[in-house]
Scaffold this active site. Structure first.
Site, PDB file in Angstrom:
ATOM      1  N   LYS A 291       5.266   2.377   3.126  1.00 42.29           N
ATOM      2  CA  LYS A 291       4.058   0.956   2.402  1.00 42.29           C
ATOM      3  C   LYS A 291       5.443   1.565   0.964  1.00 42.29           C
ATOM      4  CE  LYS A 291       0.665  -0.619  -0.557  1.00 42.29           C
ATOM      5  NZ  LYS A 291      -0.704  -0.253  -0.767  1.00 42.29           N
TER       6      LYS A 291
ATOM      7  N   ASP B 260       1.517  -3.316  -7.548  1.00 43.40           N
ATOM      8  CA  ASP B 260       0.334  -3.915  -6.735  1.00 43.40           C
ATOM      9  C   ASP B 260      -0.457  -4.827  -8.012  1.00 43.40           C
ATOM     10  OD1 ASP B 260      -0.994  -5.118  -5.505  1.00 43.40           O
ATOM     11  OD2 ASP B 260      -2.585  -3.592  -4.669  1.00 43.40           O
TER      12      ASP B 260
ATOM     13  N   LYS C 175      -6.461  -7.153 -10.476  1.00 49.75           N
ATOM     14  CA  LYS C 175      -7.171  -5.937 -10.574  1.00 49.75           C
ATOM     15  C   LYS C 175      -7.619  -6.124 -11.673  1.00 49.75           C
ATOM     16  CE  LYS C 175      -4.559  -2.852  -6.973  1.00 49.75           C
ATOM     17  NZ  LYS C 175      -5.272  -2.589  -6.223  1.00 49.75           N
TER      18      LYS C 175
ATOM     19  N   ASP D  56      -5.785  -8.105  -2.058  1.00 47.74           N
ATOM     20  CA  ASP D  56      -5.521  -6.911  -2.995  1.00 47.74           C
ATOM     21  C   ASP D  56      -5.382  -5.434  -2.074  1.00 47.74           C
ATOM     22  OD1 ASP D  56      -5.013  -4.780  -4.699  1.00 47.74           O
ATOM     23  OD2 ASP D  56      -6.782  -4.711  -5.734  1.00 47.74           O
TER      24      ASP D  56
ATOM     25  N   GLU E 247      -2.798  -6.076   0.062  1.00 47.64           N
ATOM     26  CA  GLU E 247      -1.742  -6.205   0.871  1.00 47.64           C
ATOM     27  C   GLU E 247      -0.677  -5.476   1.318  1.00 47.64           C
ATOM     28  OE1 GLU E 247      -0.100  -3.515  -2.120  1.00 47.64           O
ATOM     29  OE2 GLU E 247      -2.028  -4.849  -2.578  1.00 47.64           O
TER      30      GLU E 247
ATOM     31  N   ARG F 244      -1.557  -3.137   4.703  1.00 48.51           N
ATOM     32  CA  ARG F 244      -1.382  -3.032   5.013  1.00 48.51           C
ATOM     33  C   ARG F 244      -0.985  -4.631   6.153  1.00 48.51           C
ATOM     34  NH1 ARG F 244      -7.856  -3.232   5.083  1.00 48.51           N
ATOM     35  NH2 ARG F 244      -6.668  -1.447   3.029  1.00 48.51           N
TER      36      ARG F 244
END
Length: 463
Positions: free
Chosen positions: A228, A233, A240, A310, A312, A314
């Site tokens: 990943k 993020d 967040k 949030d 993202e 996967r």
């Protein structure tokens, strides 16, 4: 890190480090002279495990380090000396237990991320540990280089490590070892059928990418690593809070660890055909960001309902895993800083892993313990697959039960829907960070699971 380990034969003068227990302290001191005993008495040093004392001796200074009766008090205990001792050269005295493990702990603790610090005296204060010929220094150097790479990448802030820079790191690593590959960028991701990688990364001013590189002979067993590579993020439109965003430069920790492992495999010249696939994206906020409730196409052909932007990681992993799975590798490994649920369950130091291959699961458990690289198996519990049901798409990418149960398990189950051809697949939900410094683990970016996996690949795919 590797620079702090040298051959004893190449060092003309070094200070010995003696292993002592509370029971053997007096015997060791008798060989060092009265000044050493007096110094221990003054400093109330008793040989308690993990404590140390620098003492004067008949033939020069010596270091006393407390151990257990059966060896080191903890695998990387000697790491505490890597930053505590005065600058200089040291060596482990005869009969020091677990010398290879002690050397590894010392070197792992010597790591410093000083890229953004002004030059200072600390850079000149080196401590080196001299080891004997019975320690495989070449293999330790390969491991330490891989760990350093993973830590450096995680510690680098996102303003200097964007999708382009991360992809370039992958290209440079493979070029250094004679590998090759390609980087797919921006809207080309749509043309090449990576719709979820594109959707997650399109809101950023820095275009998303997918790096796909290979090394080794095509005739050798196929080992594929997927990481990943979310360089930062924000949470996307499910933004967040600030406290949760502070460490998000480490959200590419899966990619960093995959690259650290790849570095080890290639440097060791293992007889495998190695492939590394990393989606490199930034989950940003803009008018083009993907939204909760969107339904995305995937490379696998499954439609995916977005429950929360949030989650993202996967999504980009799913497209990358689908690509990796198409050539049916013997071993498919993915690593990701995926869920807070894994940290709630097992804390920062014990990443869970998921696989339906019982033999692989057992081998990982055994080798993780042997390498002092802690990992813990959690189940791909199929009844929880219903938590991913969607009324409008083939699958939702998050738990829709409303209770928030089993977050790490359901994330792993989602990924499992994109793997069907690989002979063995294992998913690691890592943290990639050490929040509190301890021997062998400086605070900051951390390599997790890759020393174990290097041992596993080395053992399974011998020449």
């Amino acid at each position: 890190m590797r620079e702090c380990l040298v051959r004893k034969s190449g060092v003309s003068d070094s200070t010995p480090i003696f292993a002592v227990t509370e029971a053997t302290l007096a015997e060791v001191l008798s060989g060092l002279g009265g000044a050493a005993k007096n110094w221990c008495d003054i400093n109330e040093f008793t040989g308690k495990p993990s404590t140390y004392q620098l003492v004067p001796g008949v033939s020069g200074a010596a270091v006393l380090f407390g151990v257990e009766d059966d060896g080191l008090p903890q695998p990387f205990a000697l790491g505490s000396l890597a930053t505590a001792l005065p600058a200089g050269d040291y060596h482990l005295a005869d009969r020091f237990p677990d010398q290879a493990q002690a050397a590894l702990g010392f070197a792992l603790s010597a790591y410093v991320f000083d890229r953004y610090l002004a030059p200072g005296d600390n850079k000149d204060k080196k401590r080196r540990l001299a080891v004997g010929d019975d320690v495989d220094l070449d293999r330790l150097a390969i491991i330490l280089d891989g760990v350093r790479l993973a830590r450096d990448l995680i510690n680098t802030p996102a303003n200097d490590l964007g999708p382009e820079e991360l992809a370039a790191e992958i290209e440079n690593l493979f070029a250094a070892h004679g590998g090759s590959g390609a980087i797919i960028t921006g809207d080309d991701l749509l043309d090449r059928n990576f719709p979820m990688v594109h959707a997650v990364g399109r809101a950023s001013s820095r275009a998303p990418r997918l790096a796909d590189f290979s090394w080794g002979r095509e005739s050798d067993p196929k080992i594929t690593l997927v990481g990943k590579g979310v360089i930062f993020d924000t949470g996307g439109l499910n933004l967040k809070p600030g406290s949760s965003m502070a460490l998000m430069k480490k959200d590419m920790g899966g990619a960093a660890n995959v690259l650290g492992l790849a570095s080890m495999i290639m440097a060791a010249g293992l007889p495998v055909r190695l492939r590394v696939i990393v989606p490199c994206v930034e989950n940003a906020v803009s008018g083009s960001a993907f939204r909760p409730g969107d339904i995305l196409a995937s490379r696998k052909g499954l439609s995916v309902e977005i429950g929360n932007t949030d989650a993202e990681g996967r999504l980009v992993l799913a497209d990358a895993l689908a690509l990796a799975d198409e050539e049916s590798p013997e071993l498919l490994v993915d690593m990701a800083t995926l869920t807070g649920a894994a940290r709630v369950a097992l804390g920062p130091d014990l990443p869970p892993y998921y696989t339906n291959d019982e033999e692989l699961a057992e081998d990982i458990a055994v080798m993780a313990e042997a390498a002092s690289d802690p990992l813990w198996r959690l189940p791909l519990w199929q009844p929880y697959m219903k938590y991913l049901d969607s009324k409008v798409a083939d699958i939702n990418h998050i738990n829709t039960s409303g209770a928030g149960f089993a977050g790490s398990v359901t994330a792993a189950l989602f990924l499992s829907r994109f793997v069907e051809n690989a002979q063995s697949w294992v998913h690691f939900d890592i943290f990639g960070w050490t929040p509190i410094e301890k021997p062998g683990k400086p605070a900051g970016g951390e390599a997790q699971g890759i020393r174990c996996l290097f041992d596993l690949v080395s053992e399974r795919f011998k020449a």
